[in-house]
Scaffold this motif. Structure first.
Motif: not given
Length: 346
Positions: A59, A91-92, A103, A199-201
């Motif tokens: 990430h 973030l992944k 971000p 975080a993985d959207l």
């Protein structure tokens, strides 16, 4: 470089050193602000640095520079640097060679909120983003929760103490569930499912997992809620001749049900704020009074149980039998960005 210059960026260097220790031998991606706010620019932060992490899952690890005093000491508090925190975000990675920029914009927007309002974030706090945290995406992550970054923790700088506060992307129903429990405990439970709360959207809600929901329910039953304030846009409250009339929008009922049990049911107060009215629920022998335009309502356990049972009903008018309270449930209209009604909750 002179000693004076080194001293003047001592806070900046303390953060950079902490990041260098966490990622030795790596050069971060630094997104600096062309004209920082203190020179008249629109971006409050001096910059955001991003590092490539392999921990948990691969990430990007973002960290801000600007909530604390990066250069000379300006505040009168010798113990705390600036607002006392810098934000991080994880973030992944999706195979990109360079980190996504959205971000950075998210963190700058959070800084604008803090700098303009004076409201600060802390561990266990949450914030509704009122839309996808990544604009122009269809992600279910529409809110943020905050916790101490588990790898960076706290830091003493020449300008005072600070913590690294991780902003965690969560879904709307996760936010409501977090409110009904304890924010820090919720995020610790979340980390058991999602390493480092990255975080993985593309992910769905953890509340759809039976095992996670069961863990959450156990936590609420044991601890109750640490959130004593709830905003609901559809609230009405009247007191006339000793009789109370409460009006709630049907779209908020499930959250209100959970919060009443997690707060008043555990012997704690709950403050509801709406656009036109506010209600302050307290446990105890029944009493009702208006204080500074707020309805202060004390509920015994029997009345609380009856109120919660009626809240499960459809839109309508329902008098309680145990206390002089009439409950009005009104339909809630869900609208799109243009104000068009797309759904009605009754």
């Amino acid at each position: 470089m002179s000693n004076e210059t080194e001293l003047n960026q001592a806070g900046f260097d303390a953060i950079a050193h902490a990041m260098g220790q966490l990622y030795p031998g790596q050069k971060g991606f630094y997104y600096g602000t062309v004209i920082p706010a203190f020179l008249g620019g629109n971006d409050p932060l001096d910059g955001v640095e991003v590092w490539k992490s392999e921990r948990g899952i691969p990430h990007w690890h973002y960290v801000t520079y600007g909530f604390t005093e990066l250069y000379q000491k300006e505040s009168d508090d010798p113990k705390e640097s600036g607002y006392g925190f810098e934000l991080t975000f994880r973030l992944k990675r999706e195979g990109e060679e360079e980190p996504p920029v959205w971000p950075v914009n998210l963190l700058q927007n959070l800084a604008r909120y803090v700098f303009s309002s004076g409201n600060v974030f802390g561990p266990g706090h949450h914030m509704n983003a009122n839309g996808p945290i990544a604009l122009e995406s269809d992600t279910q992550l529409t809110a943020l929760a905050f916790r101490t970054d588990p790898e960076l923790g706290e830091l003493d700088t020449p300008n005072g103490h600070m913590i690294f506060l991780q902003a965690v992307g969560i879904t709307h129903d996760e936010m409501e569930a977090l409110m009904c429990w304890n924010g820090e405990k919720f995020l610790r439970a979340m980390e058991e499912k999602i390493p480092l709360c990255i975080a993985d959207l593309a992910r769905g809600s953890l509340m759809e997992s039976p095992s996670f929901r069961s863990l959450w329910q156990q936590g609420v039953e044991k601890d109750g809620s640490s959130t004593g304030f709830l905003y609901m846009d559809e609230i009405g409250a009247k007191l006339s001749a000793g009789t109370v009339t409460l009006r709630f929008g049907a779209g908020h009922i499930q959250t209100l049900l959970n919060m009443l049990q997690a707060r008043v049911g555990k012997g704690r107060d709950l403050y509801l704020q709406g656009e036109d009215a506010s209600v302050f629920f307290q446990p105890g022998e029944f009493a009702a009074a208006m204080e500074n335009d707020t309805l202060v309502l004390r509920l015994p356990s029997q009345a609380l149980d009856e109120l919660r049972a009626i809240l499960r009903s459809h839109a309508g008018v329902y008098p309680l039998s145990s206390v002089p309270i009439t409950l009005e449930l009104v339909p809630t209209e869900i609208t799109d960005a243009r104000g068009n009604t797309i759904r009605v909750i009754e």
